[in-house]
Scaffold this motif. Structure first.
Motif, PDB file in Angstrom:
ATOM      1  N   LYS A 298       0.726  -1.400   0.033  1.00 49.46           N
ATOM      2  CA  LYS A 298       0.068  -0.134   0.075  1.00 49.46           C
ATOM      3  C   LYS A 298       0.864   1.253   0.131  1.00 49.46           C
ATOM      4  N   LYS A 299       1.976   1.147   0.752  1.00 54.01           N
ATOM      5  CA  LYS A 299       2.898   2.336   0.992  1.00 54.01           C
ATOM      6  C   LYS A 299       3.554   2.604  -0.647  1.00 54.01           C
ATOM      7  N   ILE A 300       3.720   1.331  -1.382  1.00 52.55           N
ATOM      8  CA  ILE A 300       4.814   1.398  -2.473  1.00 52.55           C
ATOM      9  C   ILE A 300       3.856   2.090  -3.497  1.00 52.55           C
ATOM     10  N   THR A 301       2.636   1.837  -3.410  1.00 52.73           N
ATOM     11  CA  THR A 301       1.608   1.996  -4.481  1.00 52.73           C
ATOM     12  C   THR A 301       1.321   3.732  -4.447  1.00 52.73           C
ATOM     13  N   ILE A 302       1.390   4.263  -3.403  1.00 50.27           N
ATOM     14  CA  ILE A 302       1.103   5.760  -3.246  1.00 50.27           C
ATOM     15  C   ILE A 302       2.604   6.415  -3.481  1.00 50.27           C
ATOM     16  N   GLN A 303       3.661   5.885  -3.051  1.00 47.69           N
ATOM     17  CA  GLN A 303       4.783   6.290  -3.386  1.00 47.69           C
ATOM     18  C   GLN A 303       5.024   6.410  -5.032  1.00 47.69           C
ATOM     19  N   CYS A 304       4.598   5.266  -5.699  1.00 46.27           N
ATOM     20  CA  CYS A 304       4.676   5.633  -7.200  1.00 46.27           C
ATOM     21  C   CYS A 304       3.738   6.018  -8.003  1.00 46.27           C
TER      22      CYS A 304
END
Length: 328
Positions: A298-304
């Protein structure tokens, strides 16, 4: 002598009739059962029914749920499902209904509880899980003659919104993989995209499941974690889930590199790389759990810039690519 009546139909067939607990209207309710056997067996069954009815009048919901788990759920559902049931019973049903007598539960009690859950921030999906379990448990109480009817039949759970399926474009796939390159999450995400495995299947994958020569892998186990319990290995839910999946040369190269990279870390932890070693461990050799993968994804998808994409959307993306290939 047990309350009720017994009518002989034939030498080895009897009909028993007995009173059920009176409903809110106070009216007398009766039930009839057919017993296949002699008079002694009919007498025994009538006595059992009377004991069940008497016991139900003195049983709290907490006591009944313990009884239901021991005498039904323990032998009727998978261990993973049972752990989930016990979590819901402990954290929700017993806390809110445990001290109430089973016979006193009414539909409005449950409706009020569901409203309270939603107001407190509990998701509609979680409330739906609670509802399904409670309804199933009370359905069995009716079968056991402990209740006249299932009050959960009169209760509608909150509406849940089905999440929208996202199919990632080739550009979005590249962005996602570039973002996680060099991290513990690169290989799990790569496998999700290019094999279509579920999160639990990716993390349950062991080196014995991988055939680098044939470039195939077998889905034969999963890793699951339940709130309040440790992550553990389990078997797939169905035979259909057990399958062999082909993979490409890029995936093969990544798996070879993974094998070499894990070896020194496992030796430092006094563990050897074996056929039963998980493929998607953390880079230091420790376990990567499904819950940790979900939170990090979830954090990764927000980041990218891909906020809202779920790990399961990688599976949908893989399936979509197969369909597109088939149609070409």
């Amino acid at each position: 002598m047990a309350k009720g009546s017994i009518t002989q139909i034939s030498d080895n067939k009897h009909r028993i009739r007995y009173d059920l607990p009176r409903g809110v209207d106070g009216r007398r309710k009766q039930k009839t059962e057919t017993v296949y056997g002699d008079r002694e067996q009919a007498d025994k069954r009538l006595a059992e029914v009377n004991c069940e009815i008497i016991r139900s009048q003195q049983m709290t919901i907490a006591e009944y749920l313990d009884h239901w788990v021991r005498n039904y759920a323990d032998t009727s559902v998978r261990p993973r499902t049972l752990r989930g049931y016990n979590t819901i019973i402990r954290n929700h049903l017993k806390k809110n209904f445990g001290s109430m007598f089973l016979k006193d539960l009414e539909a409005h009690h449950v409706r009020e509880y569901y409203s309270q859950c939603i107001r407190s921030g509990l998701s509609a999906q979680t409330v739906l899980h609670i509802h399904r379990l409670f309804r199933q448990a009370l359905k069995q109480a009716v079968s056991w003659n402990m209740l006249l009817r299932n009050v959960l039949d009169d209760v509608a759970p909150p509406m849940t919104n089905r999440p929208e399926i996202r199919i990632l474009t080739p550009e979005e796939i590249n962005v996602l993989l570039e973002t996680v390159k060099g991290t513990d999450f690169f290989l799990p995400i790569h496998l999700g995209i290019f094999t279509g495995m579920r999160r639990s299947e990716v993390l349950g994958l062991q080196f014995r499941d991988v055939n680098l020569e044939a470039q195939t892998l077998k889905v034969s186990r999963t890793m699951v974690d339940i709130p309040g319990d440790q992550a553990h290995m389990d078997v797939p839910k169905s035979l259909h889930s057990r399958r062999t999946i082909p993979f490409g040369e890029e995936t093969a190269d990544l798996l070879r590199l993974r094998c070499r990279a894990l070896t020194p870390h496992l030796e430092a932890l006094d563990r050897r790389l074996t056929a039963t070693t998980q493929v998607c461990l953390r880079s230091n050799g420790s376990i990567l759990t499904p819950d940790a993968l979900t939170k990090s994804f979830k954090k990764i998808t927000i980041q990218c810039g891909l906020e809202g994409v779920r790990f399961r959307d990688l599976r949908h993306t893989y399936t979509s690519s197969l369909t597109t290939t088939d149609n070409c």
